[in-house]
Design a protein around this motif. Structure first.
Motif, mmCIF file in Angstrom:
data_model
loop_
_atom_site.group_PDB
_atom_site.id
_atom_site.type_symbol
_atom_site.label_atom_id
_atom_site.label_comp_id
_atom_site.label_asym_id
_atom_site.label_seq_id
_atom_site.Cartn_x
_atom_site.Cartn_y
_atom_site.Cartn_z
ATOM 1 N N THR A 140 1.090 -0.953 0.107
ATOM 2 C CA THR A 140 -0.318 0.537 -0.047
ATOM 3 C C THR A 140 1.135 1.583 0.378
ATOM 4 O O THR A 140 1.279 1.241 0.774
ATOM 5 C CB THR A 140 -1.201 -0.132 1.391
ATOM 6 N N VAL A 141 0.855 1.702 -1.132
ATOM 7 C CA VAL A 141 1.822 2.830 -1.425
ATOM 8 C C VAL A 141 1.030 4.658 -1.230
ATOM 9 O O VAL A 141 0.152 4.562 -1.911
ATOM 10 C CB VAL A 141 2.641 3.048 -2.700
ATOM 11 N N ALA A 142 2.063 5.526 -0.917
ATOM 12 C CA ALA A 142 1.599 6.788 -1.249
ATOM 13 C C ALA A 142 2.623 8.389 -1.253
ATOM 14 O O ALA A 142 3.250 7.020 -0.667
ATOM 15 C CB ALA A 142 0.118 7.237 0.071
ATOM 16 N N SER A 143 2.233 8.945 -1.229
ATOM 17 C CA SER A 143 3.382 9.419 -1.243
ATOM 18 C C SER A 143 3.302 10.756 0.543
ATOM 19 O O SER A 143 2.490 10.352 1.025
ATOM 20 C CB SER A 143 2.769 10.945 -1.961
ATOM 21 N N ASN A 144 4.248 10.888 0.387
ATOM 22 C CA ASN A 144 4.779 11.721 2.046
ATOM 23 C C ASN A 144 3.858 12.460 2.287
ATOM 24 O O ASN A 144 3.112 12.563 3.546
ATOM 25 C CB ASN A 144 6.218 12.386 2.191
ATOM 26 N N LYS A 145 3.300 13.613 1.125
ATOM 27 C CA LYS A 145 2.777 14.323 1.099
ATOM 28 C C LYS A 145 1.204 13.725 1.926
ATOM 29 O O LYS A 145 0.407 14.491 2.586
ATOM 30 C CB LYS A 145 2.747 14.953 0.886
ATOM 31 N N ARG A 146 0.839 12.696 1.110
ATOM 32 C CA ARG A 146 -0.652 11.925 0.988
ATOM 33 C C ARG A 146 -0.327 11.049 2.321
ATOM 34 O O ARG A 146 -1.611 10.529 2.408
ATOM 35 C CB ARG A 146 -1.336 11.399 -0.234
ATOM 36 N N TRP A 147 0.217 10.272 2.547
ATOM 37 C CA TRP A 147 0.354 9.785 3.936
ATOM 38 C C TRP A 147 -0.533 9.920 4.833
ATOM 39 O O TRP A 147 -1.821 9.233 5.533
ATOM 40 C CB TRP A 147 1.921 9.083 4.459
ATOM 41 N N PRO A 148 -0.720 11.001 6.165
ATOM 42 C CA PRO A 148 -1.938 11.077 6.979
ATOM 43 C C PRO A 148 -2.809 10.923 6.678
ATOM 44 O O PRO A 148 -3.817 11.235 7.468
ATOM 45 C CB PRO A 148 -1.130 12.569 7.088
ATOM 46 N N LYS A 149 -3.573 11.151 5.389
ATOM 47 C CA LYS A 149 -4.705 10.857 4.797
ATOM 48 C C LYS A 149 -4.952 9.328 4.453
ATOM 49 O O LYS A 149 -6.021 9.031 4.778
ATOM 50 C CB LYS A 149 -5.226 11.580 3.783
ATOM 51 N N ARG A 150 -3.922 8.550 4.332
ATOM 52 C CA ARG A 150 -3.722 7.068 3.939
ATOM 53 C C ARG A 150 -3.982 6.254 4.957
ATOM 54 O O ARG A 150 -3.900 4.846 4.905
ATOM 55 C CB ARG A 150 -3.810 7.082 2.592
ATOM 56 N N ALA A 151 -3.141 6.375 5.992
ATOM 57 C CA ALA A 151 -2.387 4.964 6.223
ATOM 58 C C ALA A 151 -3.685 4.985 8.209
ATOM 59 O O ALA A 151 -3.572 3.472 7.382
ATOM 60 C CB ALA A 151 -1.508 6.248 7.860
ATOM 61 N N GLU A 152 -4.245 5.482 7.651
ATOM 62 C CA GLU A 152 -5.731 4.438 8.551
ATOM 63 C C GLU A 152 -6.535 3.639 8.193
ATOM 64 O O GLU A 152 -6.135 2.274 8.648
ATOM 65 C CB GLU A 152 -5.811 5.565 9.312
ATOM 66 N N MET A 153 -6.698 3.868 6.548
ATOM 67 C CA MET A 153 -7.181 2.829 5.844
ATOM 68 C C MET A 153 -6.414 2.071 5.375
ATOM 69 O O MET A 153 -6.300 0.773 4.816
ATOM 70 C CB MET A 153 -7.772 3.456 4.312
ATOM 71 N N TYR A 154 -4.824 1.951 5.714
ATOM 72 C CA TYR A 154 -4.053 1.227 4.262
ATOM 73 C C TYR A 154 -3.311 0.135 5.397
ATOM 74 O O TYR A 154 -3.650 -0.791 5.259
ATOM 75 C CB TYR A 154 -3.265 2.243 4.223
ATOM 76 N N LYS A 155 -3.738 1.240 6.665
ATOM 77 C CA LYS A 155 -3.408 -0.153 8.083
ATOM 78 C C LYS A 155 -4.661 -1.206 8.565
ATOM 79 O O LYS A 155 -4.352 -1.955 8.021
ATOM 80 C CB LYS A 155 -3.847 0.791 9.160
#
Length: 227
Positions: A200-215
């Protein structure tokens, strides 16, 4: 391509690790995007190691001293309909996938299936499998922290966490990496003659928005293709 895996049947330990690490470093599109709200991930971090730091201190020896956090204590959350179940009976796994993302089926040698955000195409969830001849557990790749260090080195990334989880009888290794431009969760497991790889990948800028879903996607993965 960082997701490429060979089609040929792999042997144990070194062969598996070499095949997984053979891919080049991940490249990020130049387009940026806004940062979302910070997630409330409960994953326990291990000390951050840059590629240079790992090389200078001795990767395996240093990481072997860390205590791996227990991913098993995390609890899956469907996130109020953000995720929906997906089962691949033929490949033998199931997980929860993002709702309304584009789906791409089978790019041989790259992925078995990929989901991609409609607006941010670099945000992806991918599953790939490779046959293994004799390995029956992900431990054939090496100890948890040794494998983490090898993947970090191949990506030029930092290891933010390395953990294990039992997925209905199958041991999973889960890693969190942070590179110069991207952030990633990587899950590896072996079951019934297959090596499974979930990214599961996202840019560093977008990671805070996606981290919970990815987890939660990572927590949902089970290498069994039936309910």
């Amino acid at each position: 391509n960082p997701w490429r895996l060979p089609h040929s049947t792999l042997r144990v330990s070194a062969m598996l690790t070499i095949a997984l690490l053979a891919a080049p470093a991940l490249q990020l599109p130049a387009r940026g995007s806004a940062i979302g709200a910070s997630p409330s991930s409960a994953m326990v971090p291990v000390p951050q190691l840059s590629r240079r730091g790992v090389l200078e201190t001795g990767t395996a020896a240093l990481l072997a001293t860390y205590t791996a956090p227990a991913f098993a204590e995390e609890t899956f959350n469907r996130m109020s309909g953000v995720l929906e179940p997906f089962t691949d009976v033929q490949k033998g796994y199931k997980l929860y996938k993002p709702v309304a993302w584009n789906q791409f089926d089978t790019d041989p040698g790259v992925y078995d299936i990929k989901w991609q955000d409609l607006i941010e195409p670099f945000e992806t969830v991918q599953v790939s499998t490779s046959p293994v001849s004799t390995a029956t557990s992900v431990t054939a790749l090496g100890e948890l922290n040794e494998v983490a260090a090898k993947f970090a080195k191949s990506r030029g990334a930092e290891v933010l966490s390395a953990s294990t989880r039992d997925a209905d009888g199958s041991l999973c290794y889960t890693f969190e990496f942070k590179g110069e431009k991207y952030h990633e969760y990587l899950l590896l497991t072996i079951n019934r003659g297959k090596l499974y790889r979930l990214t599961t990948v996202a840019s560093n800028k977008r990671w805070p928005k996606r981290a919970e879903m990815y987890k939660n996607i990572v927590l949902s993965f089970v290498p069994k293709g039936f309910q």
